[in-house]
Design an enzyme around this catalytic site. Sequence first.
Site, PDB file in Angstrom:
ATOM      1  CG  ASP A  31      -2.430  -3.260  -8.725  1.00 24.58           C
ATOM      2  OD1 ASP A  31      -3.378  -3.699  -8.036  1.00 24.58           O
ATOM      3  OD2 ASP A  31      -2.459  -2.131  -9.269  1.00 24.58           O
ATOM      4  CB  ILE A  32      -2.308  -1.494 -13.866  1.00 25.27           C
ATOM      5  CG1 ILE A  32      -1.847  -0.848 -15.159  1.00 25.27           C
ATOM      6  CG2 ILE A  32      -3.396  -0.670 -13.195  1.00 25.27           C
ATOM      7  CD1 ILE A  32      -2.909  -0.846 -16.245  1.00 25.27           C
ATOM      8  CG  HIS A 101      -9.009  -8.056  -6.659  1.00 27.70           C
ATOM      9  ND1 HIS A 101     -10.316  -7.746  -6.941  1.00 27.70           N
ATOM     10  CD2 HIS A 101      -8.463  -6.938  -6.110  1.00 27.70           C
ATOM     11  CE1 HIS A 101     -10.554  -6.489  -6.600  1.00 27.70           C
ATOM     12  NE2 HIS A 101      -9.446  -5.985  -6.070  1.00 27.70           N
TER      13      HIS A 101
HETATM   14  P1  DGP Z   1      -9.264  -2.950  -5.560  1.00 29.56           P
HETATM   15  O1  DGP Z   1      -9.217  -1.467  -5.315  1.00 29.56           O
HETATM   16  O2  DGP Z   1      -8.985  -3.755  -4.319  1.00 29.56           O
HETATM   17  O3  DGP Z   1     -10.535  -3.367  -6.268  1.00 29.56           O
HETATM   18  O4  DGP Z   1      -8.035  -3.246  -6.519  1.00 29.56           O
HETATM   19  C1  DGP Z   1      -8.113  -3.263  -7.890  1.00 29.56           C
HETATM   20  C2  DGP Z   1      -6.706  -3.180  -8.395  1.00 29.56           C
HETATM   21  O5  DGP Z   1      -6.702  -3.557  -9.746  1.00 29.56           O
HETATM   22  C3  DGP Z   1      -6.063  -1.817  -8.318  1.00 29.56           C
HETATM   23  O6  DGP Z   1      -4.954  -1.870  -7.421  1.00 29.56           O
HETATM   24  C4  DGP Z   1      -5.588  -1.516  -9.720  1.00 29.56           C
HETATM   25  C5  DGP Z   1      -5.699  -2.855 -10.409  1.00 29.56           C
HETATM   26  N1  DGP Z   1      -6.089  -2.791 -11.798  1.00 29.56           N
HETATM   27  C6  DGP Z   1      -7.184  -2.175 -12.304  1.00 29.56           C
HETATM   28  N2  DGP Z   1      -7.245  -2.331 -13.630  1.00 29.56           N
HETATM   29  C7  DGP Z   1      -6.162  -3.086 -13.965  1.00 29.56           C
HETATM   30  C8  DGP Z   1      -5.680  -3.586 -15.208  1.00 29.56           C
HETATM   31  O7  DGP Z   1      -6.234  -3.399 -16.280  1.00 29.56           O
HETATM   32  N3  DGP Z   1      -4.520  -4.318 -15.152  1.00 29.56           N
HETATM   33  C9  DGP Z   1      -3.870  -4.555 -13.985  1.00 29.56           C
HETATM   34  N4  DGP Z   1      -2.749  -5.278 -14.052  1.00 29.56           N
HETATM   35  N5  DGP Z   1      -4.309  -4.111 -12.809  1.00 29.56           N
HETATM   36  C10 DGP Z   1      -5.431  -3.371 -12.804  1.00 29.56           C
END
Ligand code: DGP
Length: 115
Positions: A31-32, A101
């Site tokens: 997660d970013i 996810h």
């Molecule tokens: P949610 O809030 O449950 O929809 O989680 C989405 C997650 O995705 C959040 O914790 C941040 C992550 N995220 C969003 N954009 C990106 C990205 O471009 N790369 C990565 N690795 N994670 C991301």
Amino acid sequence: MPDKTIFKRIIDGEIPADVVYDDELCLAFRDINPQAPTHILVIPKKEIASVNGLTDADQALVGHLYLVIVRLAKDYDLAATGYRVVVNTGTHGGQTVDHLHFHLLGGRSLQWPPG
Ligand code: DGP
């Protein structure tokens, strides 16, 4: 056709991600914006907006995703101390990316209840 989600773009290799697992059905990457020392997202390659979009045809896929989560929990030394699997769903659930996810969170003691 709606715009691709950020996760579909990661699946398609259009934007980079720190991938920790990849197979024909799913992808796992860090997660970013990590909320724990280990914070991995496990996603199906099939485009499903949320758990609400799952059908009977996805039974085996969901089982596969969960077994990958357990495998990653073991690989990243979370299994013994414990971890949390979270699937935020919809607005009240805090979902921000409309591609199913599973968050795998571990490496610290997590609080309950969530906010
Ligand atoms: P949610 O809030 O449950 O929809 O989680 C989405 C997650 O995705 C959040 O914790 C941040 C992550 N995220 C969003 N954009 C990106 C990205 O471009 N790369 C990565 N690795 N994670 C991301």
